[in-house]
Scaffold this motif. Structure first.
Motif, PDB file in Angstrom:
ATOM      1  N   THR A 199       0.837  -1.206   0.000  1.00 44.88           N
ATOM      2  CA  THR A 199       0.000   0.000   0.000  1.00 44.88           C
ATOM      3  C   THR A 199       0.869   1.253   0.000  1.00 44.88           C
ATOM      4  O   THR A 199       0.948   1.961  -1.006  1.00 44.88           O
ATOM      5  CB  THR A 199      -0.939   0.005   1.222  1.00 44.88           C
ATOM      6  OG1 THR A 199      -0.151  -0.076   2.423  1.00 44.88           O
ATOM      7  CG2 THR A 199      -1.933  -1.142   1.152  1.00 44.88           C
ATOM      8  N   ARG A 244       2.767  12.854  15.634  1.00 45.36           N
ATOM      9  CA  ARG A 244       1.362  12.415  15.666  1.00 45.36           C
ATOM     10  C   ARG A 244       0.859  12.399  17.106  1.00 45.36           C
ATOM     11  O   ARG A 244       1.580  11.969  18.004  1.00 45.36           O
ATOM     12  CB  ARG A 244       1.318  11.011  15.073  1.00 45.36           C
ATOM     13  CG  ARG A 244      -0.019  10.311  15.085  1.00 45.36           C
ATOM     14  CD  ARG A 244       0.119   9.005  14.303  1.00 45.36           C
ATOM     15  NE  ARG A 244      -1.064   8.197  14.357  1.00 45.36           N
ATOM     16  CZ  ARG A 244      -1.306   7.174  13.529  1.00 45.36           C
ATOM     17  NH1 ARG A 244      -0.423   6.850  12.604  1.00 45.36           N
ATOM     18  NH2 ARG A 244      -2.393   6.480  13.630  1.00 45.36           N
ATOM     19  N   HIS A 247       1.351  -5.164  12.383  1.00 42.53           N
ATOM     20  CA  HIS A 247       1.609  -5.984  11.196  1.00 42.53           C
ATOM     21  C   HIS A 247       2.222  -7.314  11.618  1.00 42.53           C
ATOM     22  O   HIS A 247       3.161  -7.340  12.425  1.00 42.53           O
ATOM     23  CB  HIS A 247       2.559  -5.249  10.248  1.00 42.53           C
ATOM     24  CG  HIS A 247       1.988  -3.969   9.698  1.00 42.53           C
ATOM     25  ND1 HIS A 247       1.768  -2.858  10.482  1.00 42.53           N
ATOM     26  CD2 HIS A 247       1.571  -3.639   8.453  1.00 42.53           C
ATOM     27  CE1 HIS A 247       1.241  -1.897   9.724  1.00 42.53           C
ATOM     28  NE2 HIS A 247       1.119  -2.345   8.497  1.00 42.53           N
ATOM     29  N   THR A 282     -10.007  -1.985  21.101  1.00 40.79           N
ATOM     30  CA  THR A 282      -9.839  -2.721  19.847  1.00 40.79           C
ATOM     31  C   THR A 282      -8.414  -2.552  19.338  1.00 40.79           C
ATOM     32  O   THR A 282      -7.690  -1.657  19.784  1.00 40.79           O
ATOM     33  CB  THR A 282     -10.788  -2.187  18.765  1.00 40.79           C
ATOM     34  OG1 THR A 282     -10.500  -0.795  18.576  1.00 40.79           O
ATOM     35  CG2 THR A 282     -12.243  -2.366  19.161  1.00 40.79           C
ATOM     36  N   ARG A 309      -2.853  -6.258  10.432  1.00 40.84           N
ATOM     37  CA  ARG A 309      -2.760  -6.458   8.977  1.00 40.84           C
ATOM     38  C   ARG A 309      -1.605  -7.389   8.634  1.00 40.84           C
ATOM     39  O   ARG A 309      -0.553  -7.343   9.274  1.00 40.84           O
ATOM     40  CB  ARG A 309      -2.554  -5.103   8.295  1.00 40.84           C
ATOM     41  CG  ARG A 309      -2.432  -5.191   6.776  1.00 40.84           C
ATOM     42  CD  ARG A 309      -2.695  -3.833   6.144  1.00 40.84           C
ATOM     43  NE  ARG A 309      -1.509  -3.157   5.668  1.00 40.84           N
ATOM     44  CZ  ARG A 309      -0.957  -3.376   4.481  1.00 40.84           C
ATOM     45  NH1 ARG A 309      -1.456  -4.283   3.649  1.00 40.84           N
ATOM     46  NH2 ARG A 309       0.099  -2.684   4.110  1.00 40.84           N
ATOM     47  N   SER A 335       1.716   4.834   8.394  1.00 40.01           N
ATOM     48  CA  SER A 335       2.366   5.320   7.183  1.00 40.01           C
ATOM     49  C   SER A 335       3.530   6.231   7.592  1.00 40.01           C
ATOM     50  O   SER A 335       3.447   6.958   8.585  1.00 40.01           O
ATOM     51  CB  SER A 335       1.359   6.069   6.318  1.00 40.01           C
ATOM     52  OG  SER A 335       0.685   7.061   7.076  1.00 40.01           O
ATOM     53  N   SER A 352      -4.378   0.755   3.266  1.00 37.11           N
ATOM     54  CA  SER A 352      -5.263  -0.409   3.328  1.00 37.11           C
ATOM     55  C   SER A 352      -6.706  -0.029   3.671  1.00 37.11           C
ATOM     56  O   SER A 352      -6.969   0.975   4.346  1.00 37.11           O
ATOM     57  CB  SER A 352      -4.746  -1.388   4.389  1.00 37.11           C
ATOM     58  OG  SER A 352      -4.746  -0.778   5.673  1.00 37.11           O
ATOM     59  N   ILE A 371      -9.689  -0.335   5.964  1.00 37.60           N
ATOM     60  CA  ILE A 371      -9.821  -0.689   7.384  1.00 37.60           C
ATOM     61  C   ILE A 371     -11.252  -1.173   7.626  1.00 37.60           C
ATOM     62  O   ILE A 371     -12.212  -0.443   7.347  1.00 37.60           O
ATOM     63  CB  ILE A 371      -9.501   0.497   8.303  1.00 37.60           C
ATOM     64  CG1 ILE A 371      -8.074   0.990   8.047  1.00 37.60           C
ATOM     65  CG2 ILE A 371      -9.663   0.095   9.772  1.00 37.60           C
ATOM     66  CD1 ILE A 371      -7.649   2.153   8.917  1.00 37.60           C
ATOM     67  N   ARG A 428     -12.182   2.924   6.520  1.00 32.97           N
ATOM     68  CA  ARG A 428     -11.372   3.657   5.530  1.00 32.97           C
ATOM     69  C   ARG A 428     -11.368   2.827   4.254  1.00 32.97           C
ATOM     70  O   ARG A 428     -10.957   1.673   4.280  1.00 32.97           O
ATOM     71  CB  ARG A 428      -9.940   3.833   6.059  1.00 32.97           C
ATOM     72  CG  ARG A 428      -9.007   4.533   5.076  1.00 32.97           C
ATOM     73  CD  ARG A 428      -7.611   4.780   5.648  1.00 32.97           C
ATOM     74  NE  ARG A 428      -6.831   3.566   5.757  1.00 32.97           N
ATOM     75  CZ  ARG A 428      -5.598   3.488   6.265  1.00 32.97           C
ATOM     76  NH1 ARG A 428      -5.012   4.589   6.735  1.00 32.97           N
ATOM     77  NH2 ARG A 428      -4.961   2.343   6.314  1.00 32.97           N
ATOM     78  N   SER A 458      -7.510   8.279  12.634  1.00 35.71           N
ATOM     79  CA  SER A 458      -6.860   9.536  12.277  1.00 35.71           C
ATOM     80  C   SER A 458      -6.946   9.783  10.787  1.00 35.71           C
ATOM     81  O   SER A 458      -6.998  10.908  10.335  1.00 35.71           O
ATOM     82  CB  SER A 458      -5.412   9.545  12.732  1.00 35.71           C
ATOM     83  OG  SER A 458      -4.667   8.601  12.007  1.00 35.71           O
ATOM     84  N   GLY A 459      -6.996   8.696  10.001  1.00 34.93           N
ATOM     85  CA  GLY A 459      -7.153   8.847   8.564  1.00 34.93           C
ATOM     86  C   GLY A 459      -8.502   9.448   8.195  1.00 34.93           C
ATOM     87  O   GLY A 459      -8.753   9.768   7.047  1.00 34.93           O
TER      88      GLY A 459
HETATM   89  O1  TXA Z   1      -1.883   0.536   4.366  1.00 34.68           O
HETATM   90  C1  TXA Z   1      -1.791   0.808   5.565  1.00 34.68           C
HETATM   91  O2  TXA Z   1      -2.704   0.577   6.367  1.00 34.68           O
HETATM   92  C2  TXA Z   1      -0.485   1.444   6.045  1.00 34.68           C
HETATM   93  C3  TXA Z   1       0.642   0.420   5.895  1.00 34.68           C
HETATM   94  C4  TXA Z   1       1.956   0.923   6.441  1.00 34.68           C
HETATM   95  O3  TXA Z   1       0.259  -0.784   6.508  1.00 34.68           O
HETATM   96  N1  TXA Z   1      -0.617   1.898   7.390  1.00 34.68           N
HETATM   97  C5  TXA Z   1      -1.346   2.983   7.711  1.00 34.68           C
HETATM   98  O4  TXA Z   1      -1.244   3.314   9.050  1.00 34.68           O
HETATM   99  O5  TXA Z   1      -2.011   3.612   6.901  1.00 34.68           O
HETATM  100  P1  TXA Z   1      -1.738   4.730   9.624  1.00 34.68           P
HETATM  101  O6  TXA Z   1      -1.402   4.693  11.083  1.00 34.68           O
HETATM  102  O7  TXA Z   1      -1.161   5.831   8.831  1.00 34.68           O
HETATM  103  O8  TXA Z   1      -3.270   4.667   9.452  1.00 34.68           O
HETATM  104  C6  TXA Z   1      -3.928   3.646  10.158  1.00 34.68           C
HETATM  105  C7  TXA Z   1      -5.309   4.063  10.487  1.00 34.68           C
HETATM  106  C8  TXA Z   1      -5.338   5.256  11.381  1.00 34.68           C
HETATM  107  O9  TXA Z   1      -6.277   6.158  10.841  1.00 34.68           O
HETATM  108  C9  TXA Z   1      -5.797   4.692  12.702  1.00 34.68           C
HETATM  109  O10 TXA Z   1      -6.551   5.608  13.431  1.00 34.68           O
HETATM  110  C10 TXA Z   1      -6.608   3.493  12.248  1.00 34.68           C
HETATM  111  O11 TXA Z   1      -5.890   2.980  11.187  1.00 34.68           O
HETATM  112  N2  TXA Z   1      -6.667   2.475  13.288  1.00 34.68           N
HETATM  113  C11 TXA Z   1      -5.674   1.761  13.814  1.00 34.68           C
HETATM  114  N3  TXA Z   1      -6.116   0.978  14.816  1.00 34.68           N
HETATM  115  C12 TXA Z   1      -7.430   1.208  14.912  1.00 34.68           C
HETATM  116  C13 TXA Z   1      -8.464   0.733  15.767  1.00 34.68           C
HETATM  117  N4  TXA Z   1      -8.223  -0.132  16.743  1.00 34.68           N
HETATM  118  N5  TXA Z   1      -9.707   1.202  15.575  1.00 34.68           N
HETATM  119  C14 TXA Z   1      -9.962   2.087  14.599  1.00 34.68           C
HETATM  120  N6  TXA Z   1      -9.032   2.583  13.776  1.00 34.68           N
HETATM  121  C15 TXA Z   1      -7.797   2.164  13.927  1.00 34.68           C
END
Ligand code: TXA
Ligand code: MG
Length: 337
Positions: free
Chosen positions: A20, A43, A52, A102, A106, A132, A173, A175, A187, A244-245
């Motif tokens: 991704t 952040r 991962h 939660t 991935r 990311s 990815s 979500i 997402r 956060s995304g």
């Molecule tokens: O493609 C991807 O998902 C990439 C690659 C590196 O794996 N990772 C990525 O991570 O985009 P990040 O942290 O930039 O975005 C992950 C999103 C964030 O918006 C975060 O809030 C959400 O995933 N997230 C993570 N754990 C969560 C949870 N338990 N519940 C809801 N959202 C979660």
């Protein structure tokens, strides 16, 4: 790859390619290593991270009460561009989840990511937390050079960036929240709602893009955003989920992004190859299809900034596959700055 795995176990950061975008990895059980992710990214520390792992066999380490449909999704789409949000296990600590009950997990589909995760697990590691590899709110990096441009100056000499070329998918990815009776897409990404519905036989809920509607954008500073965090209320049996995304101004380049205009002289322009470039317009990319659009989007936005363009016009793809994820990210990019 084993040197990089040792580096992770020593508490250092390793940025690595996935299919991704590039991730900024740390040992997901090491609080000081994970704290460094937050400081390098700039952040807020209550934003959860994705863990991962090398295969779905590891899912049970990180998650409890995994519903049948989540197992089906993992079987069908892992390794791949999908993150499952599940009830967290005892292994998961608050510094990964931002205190939520939660966890996002991935299994990425990239030879380097998989080799790194396998080597890390063979040394006794449990999983690699990796957001990311960009500064908070910026465009995700899809090449190693973009990682270094984004965060190079914040890394230590013991940290590492692994170059695996350009990412194949190019947007983050999908979500999928699997904590209620049906999957909810938090997402959008390359694994689409249709694919999830076909796999599980269940109708998905999509956490809306409320902030892409003009009314919501106008009320940017209203109570729906608390401390920079959107609190999505998605049904009575789900707690508030912070993604956060989901921030309305995520994924934004320095250039101002316009989505519904005809480009004029001096503006950057990104559109499918079938759309012509008006005179004087600076064409940044001409992808042939939606998949290629996703793949080049972030590097084209970076290119706009490298060229110092003030404005970029993007003609959005209209499809219902990965185009949904492209439009989602573009809506946020257009709201940025
Ligand atoms: O493609 C991807 O998902 C990439 C690659 C590196 O794996 N990772 C990525 O991570 O985009 P990040 O942290 O930039 O975005 C992950 C999103 C964030 O918006 C975060 O809030 C959400 O995933 N997230 C993570 N754990 C969560 C949870 N338990 N519940 C809801 N959202 C979660
Ligand atoms: Mg991110």
């Amino acid at each position: 790859m084993s040197a990089a795995a040792v580096n992770l176990l020593d508490g250092n950061l390793v940025a690595f390619p996935t299919e991704t975008v590039y991730g900024l990895g740390a040992d997901a059980t090491n609080s000081s290593a994970v704290a460094r992710i937050y400081s390098v990214k700039g952040r807020p520390s209550d934003h959860p991270l994705i863990v991962h792992v090398s295969s779905m066999q590891r899912l049970g380490d990180w998650a409890d009460d995994i519903p049948e449909y989540a197992i089906k999704l993992a079987r069908d789409f892992w390794p791949g561009p999908m993150t499952l949000v599940l009830k967290r296990s005892e292994l998961v600590q608050d510094f990964i989840t931002g205190g939520q009950d939660t966890v996002g997990v991935r299994v990425p589909d990239h030879v380097i990511a998989r080799a790194l995760l396998e080597a890390f697990e063979n040394l006794g590691g449990k999983g690699v937390a990796a957001p990311s590899a960009n500064r908070f709110g910026q465009v995700s990096p899809t090449t190693a050079e973009a990682v270094i441009d984004e965060i190079g100056e914040y890394l230590d000499s013991t940290d590492q960036v692994i170059d695996g070329g350009a990412c194949a998918v190019g947007v983050e990815s999908t979500i999928v929240d699997c904590t209620s009776h049906v999957p909810q897409i938090l997402r959008p990404g390359a694994i689409t709602a249709v694919m999830i519905e076909e796999s599980t036989g269940l109708k998905t809920n999509t956490v809306n893009n409320q902030f892409t509607s003009p009314n919501e954008v106008a009320s940017e500073s209203s109570s729906s955003i608390t401390g920079g965090i959107i609190e999505s209320k998605i049904g009575s049996d789900s707690p508030n989920i912070r993604v956060s995304g989901s921030l309305e101004n995520h994924y934004a380049p320095a250039a101002k992004v316009f989505l519904c205009e005809i480009p004029t002289e001096g503006q950057g322009f990104i559109a499918l190859a079938s759309i012509e470039t008006p005179p004087g317009v600076i064409r940044l990319a001409s992808p042939r299809d939606d998949e290629e659009f996703a793949q080049i989007l972030y590097s084209a936005l970076r290119e706009a900034d490298i060229q110092g363009l003030a404005e970029v016009v993007i003609t959005q793809p209209i499809g219902i596959g990965i185009a949904v994820a492209i439009r989602d990210r573009l809506a946020r990019a257009a709201n940025g700055r």
